[in-house]
Design a protein around this motif. Structure first.
Motif, PDB file in Angstrom:
ATOM      1  N   ILE A 185      73.410  66.034  13.929  1.00 44.72           N
ATOM      2  CA  ILE A 185      74.612  65.250  14.245  1.00 44.72           C
ATOM      3  C   ILE A 185      75.617  66.117  14.986  1.00 44.72           C
ATOM      4  CG2 ILE A 185      76.623  64.099  13.210  1.00 44.72           C
ATOM      5  CD1 ILE A 185      74.825  62.974  11.056  1.00 44.72           C
ATOM      6  N   MET A 186      75.831  67.345  14.479  1.00 46.86           N
ATOM      7  CA  MET A 186      76.818  68.211  15.116  1.00 46.86           C
ATOM      8  C   MET A 186      76.350  68.709  16.481  1.00 46.86           C
ATOM      9  SD  MET A 186      79.674  68.190  13.797  1.00 46.86           S
ATOM     10  CE  MET A 186      80.402  69.348  14.922  1.00 46.86           C
ATOM     11  N   PHE A 191      79.225  59.069  20.996  1.00 49.82           N
ATOM     12  CA  PHE A 191      80.172  59.464  19.947  1.00 49.82           C
ATOM     13  C   PHE A 191      80.092  58.485  18.768  1.00 49.82           C
ATOM     14  CE2 PHE A 191      84.235  59.934  17.862  1.00 49.82           C
ATOM     15  CZ  PHE A 191      84.506  61.281  17.953  1.00 49.82           C
ATOM     16  N   VAL A 192      80.059  57.198  19.081  1.00 57.12           N
ATOM     17  CA  VAL A 192      79.947  56.182  18.032  1.00 57.12           C
ATOM     18  C   VAL A 192      78.643  56.373  17.253  1.00 57.12           C
ATOM     19  CG1 VAL A 192      79.515  53.704  17.673  1.00 57.12           C
ATOM     20  CG2 VAL A 192      81.443  54.444  19.047  1.00 57.12           C
ATOM     21  N   GLY A 193      77.585  56.700  17.984  1.00 55.86           N
ATOM     22  CA  GLY A 193      76.299  56.950  17.322  1.00 55.86           C
ATOM     23  C   GLY A 193      76.419  58.072  16.295  1.00 55.86           C
ATOM     24  N   VAL A 216      66.105  60.330   8.834  1.00 53.22           N
ATOM     25  CA  VAL A 216      65.960  59.018   9.468  1.00 53.22           C
ATOM     26  C   VAL A 216      67.120  58.783  10.441  1.00 53.22           C
ATOM     27  CG1 VAL A 216      65.887  56.527   9.025  1.00 53.22           C
ATOM     28  CG2 VAL A 216      64.816  58.108   7.406  1.00 53.22           C
ATOM     29  N   VAL A 217      68.324  59.058   9.938  1.00 48.62           N
ATOM     30  CA  VAL A 217      69.521  58.813  10.733  1.00 48.62           C
ATOM     31  C   VAL A 217      69.512  59.660  12.009  1.00 48.62           C
ATOM     32  CG1 VAL A 217      71.987  59.282  10.701  1.00 48.62           C
ATOM     33  CG2 VAL A 217      70.958  58.081   8.809  1.00 48.62           C
ATOM     34  N   GLU A 218      69.121  60.929  11.865  1.00 45.62           N
ATOM     35  CA  GLU A 218      69.146  61.803  13.047  1.00 45.62           C
ATOM     36  C   GLU A 218      68.056  61.443  14.044  1.00 45.62           C
ATOM     37  OE1 GLU A 218      69.425  65.899  11.754  1.00 45.62           O
ATOM     38  OE2 GLU A 218      71.605  65.695  11.501  1.00 45.62           O
ATOM     39  N   MET A 219      66.931  60.964  13.538  1.00 42.57           N
ATOM     40  CA  MET A 219      65.883  60.543  14.465  1.00 42.57           C
ATOM     41  C   MET A 219      66.382  59.373  15.324  1.00 42.57           C
ATOM     42  SD  MET A 219      62.319  58.697  13.720  1.00 42.57           S
ATOM     43  CE  MET A 219      63.220  57.190  13.511  1.00 42.57           C
TER      44      MET A 219
END
Ligand code: HEM
Ligand code: HEM
Ligand SMILES: [Fe+2]
Length: 480
Positions: free
Chosen positions: A171-172, A218-220, A237-240
């Motif tokens: 994410i970062m 950014f929203v993602g 899962v979220v990062e994929m």
């Protein structure tokens, strides 16, 4: 929220305090945006309203510049808020960040006061430096432009150095790379040329590549972070999903810019490029929509199967606004954007109220929603509440604002449809046609409904502020 710094439970986490400072200014500017929008909406109905006191051109300018600035404030606030969580270290240089905050806030105040006090005058080199640059949405005068660049550099340094010092999550990583692009693009809108086609060509690099590429990414990242925090979605899962979204957003959004190059004097090959790539832009928005609902449904399903009752969300106001984001982004940007993105259609809709309909639903649906959600996350942290639950005020705010903005969008869509039929198709788009179309009943009634729905939106905003000011303290009291 105003008292949240004093009563906060951040346990000395300075980065989060700084985030809250940005959120507070953001919400004040959001209120100013709506008030100036209401003035402009009344001026559509009563053209003499506040004439030579607050002209339409100025009301409109403050309305849309306040929009951009409050969103940037809330974005910076969100980053400072999530940074210690994601990196695992305290943000480096919070003192510098605070200095940047005050410089920016004083500059914004001066710029707005100048807009309001100096409404008319000659456009000269001096007015570009001191009053405004005349580029819709980013009208700051040059002195402020330079100040903004310096403040953003401070901010970026804070993010980048904290990222290097701490953990480098997916994410970062996306955040750091994307912010560089977002900040760098601002400079494309800073230099002056007296060739209007060239000016517009570069201006779209900021506006389009912000809202349809870097802001969407950014929203993602915000949604990814929030889903992990609120419903305990799995990071892998979220990062994929996030990486796929980045690929699709940039893949369609960058060349999709061609949909603004149909009629400004740019070469005709932009018709094909713009049509093809911008038509693909709704695809990632569908993916983002599916992703949020999929993760939410999955985590809720797991909790239900384990026999737990109630929602999995530990912050229902924030989750509600984020789910609203999934719908609003898809509808406002995806559907309303797609409507007019092909040159064959755009030749009729360009410059009608249809554009304004899309502008309202997209900015609201894609950005206002998730940024409000982040403010609720901030409050949850500020008051140290494990489980923040929606109140009656939360629901009223959510309902009235969504209903109001949707109502305005439908009214403006009808006005735009009427303009396409009468002004463009029937009367051939001439000077006279422009005025005739605006006197027709469909148009006038639509403008009336927009004003009414604007008031509904504003009442919703009052509920929102009221809720933000009280929800944290009430939740804390209920627990004690
Ligand atoms: C969240 C994302 C988006 C936001 C905030 C947004 C916002 C806006 C705004 C404010 C304008 C008017 C600009 C002006 O003042 O001239 C505009 C124009 C336009 N948008 Fe979007 N938009 C978004 C996404 C999209 C998408 C995904 C599409 C296409 C599928 C699209 C298609 C268009 C087109 C074709 C125009 C030009 C309208 C014209 O001048 O004729 N937009 N957008
Ligand atoms: C109280 C509610 C609101 C009212 C009465 C209002 C009214 C207006 C008016 C009269 C204009 C000028 C339109 C024109 O030049 O034809 C405008 C433009 C605009 N407003 Fe609002 N507005 C409101 C809320 C919002 C919200 C919540 C957003 C987004 C989050 C927003 C985003 C915009 C944008 C992007 C434009 C420029 C559109 C374009 O030129 O295509 N407004 N608004
Ligand atoms: Fe665009």
């Amino acid at each position: 929220m105003l008292t949240s710094i004093k009563t906060n439970s951040f346990e000395g986490n300075k980065s989060r305090e700084l985030g809250m400072m940005y959120f507070r200014v953001a919400i004040i500017l959001f209120g100013a945006q709506l008030l100036f929008g209401l003035v402009a909406a009344i001026q559509f109905l009563v053209p003499g309203f506040l004439f030579e006191v607050l002209d339409f051109s100025v009301a409109r300018m403050v309305h849309i510049n306040a929009l951009i600035v409050w969103m940037l404030y809330a974005m910076i606030g969100s980053v400072y808020y999530m940074l210690p969580d994601e990196t695992g270290v305290e943000t480096v240089g919070v003192g510098l960040g605070k200095l940047g905050f005050w410089v920016l806030t004083v500059a914004v105040t001066i710029v707005v006061l100048v807009y309001i006090f100096v409404q008319v005058g000659a456009g000269t080199e001096a007015s570009i430096w001191l009053i405004h640059e005349g580029r819709e949405y980013i009208e700051a005068p040059r002195w402020a432009d330079i100040g903004i660049v310096v403040v953003v550099l401070l901010f970026y340094w804070n993010v980048f150095a904290s990222y290097m010092k701490g953990k480098q999550t997916g994410i970062m990583t996306v955040m750091v790379a994307n912010l560089l692009a977002l900040a760098g693009l601002y400079m494309a809108g800073m230099f002056f040329t007296d060739n209007i086609s060239m000016d517009q060509f570069w201006w779209w690099w900021v506006i389009h590549l912000w809202v349809e590429a870097t802001w969407e990414v950014f929203v993602g990242t915000l949604a990814a972070y929030a889903l992990i925090k609120i419903i305990g979605a799995k990071r892998e899962v979220v990062e994929m999903w996030l990486w796929i979204e980045v690929l699709m957003l940039f893949g369609s959004g960058i060349l999709g810019m061609g949909h603004h190059y149909f009629w400004i004097g740019t070469p005709e090959y932009w018709w094909e490029i713009g049509a093809l790539f911008s038509a693909l832009e709704p695809v990632p928005l569908i993916a983002m929509f599916v992703h949020v609902l999929y993760d939410w449904g999955k985590e809720q399903g797991i909790a239900d199967a384990e026999g737990k009752t109630g929602t999995v969300a530990n912050n229902t106001p924030a989750l509600s606004w984020i789910v609203m984001n999934a719908f609003g982004n898809f509808l406002g940007a995806g559907i309303w954007g797609f409507f007019h993105t092909l040159p064959q259609v755009n030749i009729y809709t360009h410059g009608t109220q249809f554009t304004a309909a899309h502008g309202h639903l997209s900015f609201f649906g894609a950005y206002a929603t998730i940024l409000i959600g982040m403010m609720y996350m901030g409050l949850q942290g500020a008051y140290g509440v494990k489980n923040l639950k929606s109140t009656f005020k939360t629901k009223m705010a959510l309902f009235l604002i969504a209903f109001g903005v949707m109502g305005m969008t439908i009214a403006l869509t009808i006005a735009g449809y009427e303009q396409v039929l009468i002004e463009r198709a029937e009367l051939g788009a001439g000077w006279n046609a422009f005025f005739v179309a605006q006197e027709m009943p469909w148009y006038v009634q639509a403008q009336l409904w927009r004003a009414v729905m604007g008031v509904v939106t504003f009442i919703g905003f009052i509920y929102l502020v009221w809720d933000l000011l009280t929800i944290g303290a009430e939740a804390k009291k209920a627990k004690a």
